[in-house]
Design an enzyme around this catalytic site. Structure first.
Site, PDB file in Angstrom:
ATOM      1  N   TYR A 141     -13.317 -28.381  16.285  1.00  0.00           N
ATOM      2  CA  TYR A 141     -12.472 -27.295  15.322  1.00  0.00           C
ATOM      3  C   TYR A 141     -12.541 -28.048  13.926  1.00  0.00           C
ATOM      4  O   TYR A 141     -12.789 -27.488  12.949  1.00  0.00           O
ATOM      5  CB  TYR A 141     -11.343 -26.997  15.973  1.00  0.00           C
ATOM      6  CG  TYR A 141     -10.620 -25.750  15.053  1.00  0.00           C
ATOM      7  CD1 TYR A 141     -10.901 -24.569  15.029  1.00  0.00           C
ATOM      8  CD2 TYR A 141      -9.526 -26.392  14.472  1.00  0.00           C
ATOM      9  CE1 TYR A 141     -10.038 -23.869  14.502  1.00  0.00           C
ATOM     10  CE2 TYR A 141      -8.515 -25.379  14.039  1.00  0.00           C
ATOM     11  CZ  TYR A 141      -8.719 -24.098  13.975  1.00  0.00           C
ATOM     12  OH  TYR A 141      -8.173 -23.350  13.275  1.00  0.00           O
ATOM     13  N   LYS A 182     -13.882 -26.969  10.440  1.00  0.00           N
ATOM     14  CA  LYS A 182     -12.591 -26.515   9.465  1.00  0.00           C
ATOM     15  C   LYS A 182     -12.776 -27.513   8.049  1.00  0.00           C
ATOM     16  O   LYS A 182     -12.776 -26.796   6.953  1.00  0.00           O
ATOM     17  CB  LYS A 182     -11.267 -26.660   9.904  1.00  0.00           C
ATOM     18  CG  LYS A 182     -11.232 -25.573  10.757  1.00  0.00           C
ATOM     19  CD  LYS A 182     -11.418 -24.255  10.276  1.00  0.00           C
ATOM     20  CE  LYS A 182     -10.494 -23.199  11.221  1.00  0.00           C
ATOM     21  NZ  LYS A 182     -11.041 -21.550  10.459  1.00  0.00           N
TER      22      LYS A 182
HETATM   23  P1  NAI Z   1      -6.812 -14.810  15.969  1.00  0.00           P
HETATM   24  O1  NAI Z   1      -7.548 -15.059  17.360  1.00  0.00           O
HETATM   25  O2  NAI Z   1      -5.320 -13.903  16.176  1.00  0.00           O
HETATM   26  O3  NAI Z   1      -7.826 -13.930  15.209  1.00  0.00           O
HETATM   27  C1  NAI Z   1      -9.089 -14.312  15.260  1.00  0.00           C
HETATM   28  C2  NAI Z   1     -10.016 -13.306  15.181  1.00  0.00           C
HETATM   29  O4  NAI Z   1     -11.226 -13.632  15.221  1.00  0.00           O
HETATM   30  C3  NAI Z   1      -9.888 -12.627  16.708  1.00  0.00           C
HETATM   31  O5  NAI Z   1      -9.510 -11.073  16.537  1.00  0.00           O
HETATM   32  C4  NAI Z   1     -11.339 -12.700  17.377  1.00  0.00           C
HETATM   33  O6  NAI Z   1     -11.652 -11.586  18.045  1.00  0.00           O
HETATM   34  C5  NAI Z   1     -12.321 -12.770  16.217  1.00  0.00           C
HETATM   35  N1  NAI Z   1     -13.516 -13.449  16.237  1.00  0.00           N
HETATM   36  C6  NAI Z   1     -13.898 -14.644  16.950  1.00  0.00           C
HETATM   37  N2  NAI Z   1     -15.024 -14.693  16.969  1.00  0.00           N
HETATM   38  C7  NAI Z   1     -15.529 -13.867  16.178  1.00  0.00           C
HETATM   39  C8  NAI Z   1     -16.948 -13.480  15.742  1.00  0.00           C
HETATM   40  N3  NAI Z   1     -18.163 -14.499  16.276  1.00  0.00           N
HETATM   41  N4  NAI Z   1     -17.113 -12.675  15.097  1.00  0.00           N
HETATM   42  C9  NAI Z   1     -16.125 -11.989  14.452  1.00  0.00           C
HETATM   43  N5  NAI Z   1     -15.041 -12.041  14.830  1.00  0.00           N
HETATM   44  C10 NAI Z   1     -14.702 -13.125  15.642  1.00  0.00           C
HETATM   45  O7  NAI Z   1      -6.723 -16.207  15.214  1.00  0.00           O
HETATM   46  P2  NAI Z   1      -5.670 -16.538  13.895  1.00  0.00           P
HETATM   47  O8  NAI Z   1      -4.586 -17.309  14.291  1.00  0.00           O
HETATM   48  O9  NAI Z   1      -5.259 -15.123  13.273  1.00  0.00           O
HETATM   49  O10 NAI Z   1      -6.979 -17.223  13.030  1.00  0.00           O
HETATM   50  C11 NAI Z   1      -7.498 -16.574  11.793  1.00  0.00           C
HETATM   51  C12 NAI Z   1      -8.213 -17.776  11.177  1.00  0.00           C
HETATM   52  O11 NAI Z   1      -7.098 -18.619  10.759  1.00  0.00           O
HETATM   53  C13 NAI Z   1      -9.240 -18.597  12.019  1.00  0.00           C
HETATM   54  O12 NAI Z   1     -10.220 -18.901  11.375  1.00  0.00           O
HETATM   55  C14 NAI Z   1      -8.347 -19.885  12.487  1.00  0.00           C
HETATM   56  O13 NAI Z   1      -9.181 -20.924  13.003  1.00  0.00           O
HETATM   57  C15 NAI Z   1      -7.440 -20.072  11.113  1.00  0.00           C
HETATM   58  N6  NAI Z   1      -6.357 -20.844  11.378  1.00  0.00           N
HETATM   59  C16 NAI Z   1      -5.270 -20.441  12.081  1.00  0.00           C
HETATM   60  C17 NAI Z   1      -4.051 -21.035  12.112  1.00  0.00           C
HETATM   61  C18 NAI Z   1      -2.769 -20.296  12.679  1.00  0.00           C
HETATM   62  O14 NAI Z   1      -1.910 -21.274  12.718  1.00  0.00           O
HETATM   63  N7  NAI Z   1      -2.878 -19.166  13.314  1.00  0.00           N
HETATM   64  C19 NAI Z   1      -3.792 -22.740  11.635  1.00  0.00           C
HETATM   65  C20 NAI Z   1      -5.252 -22.998  10.927  1.00  0.00           C
HETATM   66  C21 NAI Z   1      -6.018 -22.106  10.670  1.00  0.00           C
END
Ligand code: NAI
Length: 319
Positions: free
Chosen positions: A163, A167
């Protein structure tokens, strides 16, 4: 105070069925944008698929009088997401690359398939969706792109080597897209969020988790995507109703040889190591040209002889 509006603008938010992406999609729609709510609807580790997550967010936006359509493709099929925008709204102005999964394992235990899937969703997905939108951005001389990095990428985090690599790769991708897009008014920036979501529910302590609402980060992303925002090529960190800009910095460095005819030995390096790694005079460089030009200055200085000789260096003279 003038409200920031997105009337007539079309935005794709990837992974918008939950978490941060959902908060972004809702705020863009509230501000008048037409939104493609993309979500594959799989598990946190990227298995399976479902239309439910995207459909629920589209229903919520429409119930509030906003404009949205769902898209259930994986971001690796980026052209399909852009086609959904064109078919339904006739244009594309903004891409928010947010979709993400986790396959946490210690470095020694990462399988090739875990490595590949994490890179596919985060890094290749951002490449594919943004590249499909790029010709439209250039033609209309306007575009806004967000990629989503993480403190895990900027600083590393135990168990997240796959990851972290993806990133930080996104930062590199954004750095160059920002340079190439500039002349066509295409701005690309990185968001580094920390938010309560299913990705962090078992990682963050409960009290901390409760304060990290995705809705507190959405306004930062929405501003970065507005036509009045001129920020380009920046890393913006945000969480808990706070935000800042992050930079890579470079120390002032140390000469490893006195004369242009001198070579450098490992002992020279060892002997000046504490000065070489001293970051007290560190500064930010704004471009690759600036990095190269300081090297030209170094060569000039060695040719003309340093102002103050570095007594720590016992130079091997190969002449
Ligand atoms: P989340 O799991 O709630 O949302 C991510 C969404 O992406 C999910 O609804 C999932 O179904 C969708 N997804 C996964 N693979 C996919 C694909 N191949 N095509 C289309 N959709 C897909 O997670 P969150 O926390 O909202 O994360 C959003 C972004 O922020 C991610 O890139 C994550 O790595 C990044 N991030 C989040 C942090 C946090 O504290 N929540 C910290 C640092 C980065």
């Amino acid at each position: 105070m003038d409200n920031l509006r997105f009337d007539g603008r079309v935005v794709i938010v990837t992974g918008a069925g939950a978490g941060l992406g959902k908060a972004y999609a809702l705020l863009f729609a509230e501000r008048g944008a037409s939104v493609v709510v993309n979500d594959l609807g799989g598990s946190r580790s990227g298995d399976g698929s479902s239309s439910k997550a995207a459909d629920a967010v589209v229903a919520e936006i429409r119930a509030k009088g906003g404009k949205a359509v769902p898209n259930y493709d994986s971001v690796v099929d980026g052209d399909k997401l852009v086609q959904t925008a064109l078919d339904n709204f006739g244009r594309i102005d903004i891409v928010v690359n947010n979709a993400g999964i986790l396959r946490d394992k210690s470095f020694a235990r990462i399988s090739e398939s875990d490595w590949n899937l994490v890179h596919d969703v985060h890094l290749k997905g951002a490449f594919k969706v943004t590249q499909a939108a790029w010709p439209h951005f250039r033609k209309q001389n306007y575009g806004r792109v967000i990629v989503t990095s993480s403190n895990s990428g900027l600083y590393g985090n135990f168990g997240q080597a796959n990851y972290s690599a993806a990133k930080l790769g996104l930062v590199g991708l954004c750095n160059t897209m920002a340079i190439e897009g500039r002349k066509n008014n295409i701005n690309c920036n990185v968001i580094v969020p920390t938010a309560a979501s299913r990705l962090t529910e078992d990682i963050l302590p409960p009290d901390f988790f409760a304060e990290l609402k995705p809705e507190l980060i959405a306004p930062v992303v929405v501003w970065l995507c507005h036509e009045n925002c001129e920020e380009n090529g920046s890393i913006i960190e945000s969480a808990a109703g706070w935000a800042t800009k992050c930079h890579l910095v470079r120390g002032s460095g140390i000469l490893l040889r006195h004369k242009i005819t001198d070579m450098v030995s490992p002992e020279n390096v060892r002997d000046v190591w504490s000065k070489l790694t001293d970051m007290s005079q560190a500064s930010r460089l704004n471009s690759i040209e600036e990095a190269s030009s300081t090297l030209l200055g170094v060569i000039d200085e060695i040719k003309s002889g340093p102002q103050t000789k570095n007594e720590n260096i016992s130079v091997f003279d190969y002449t």
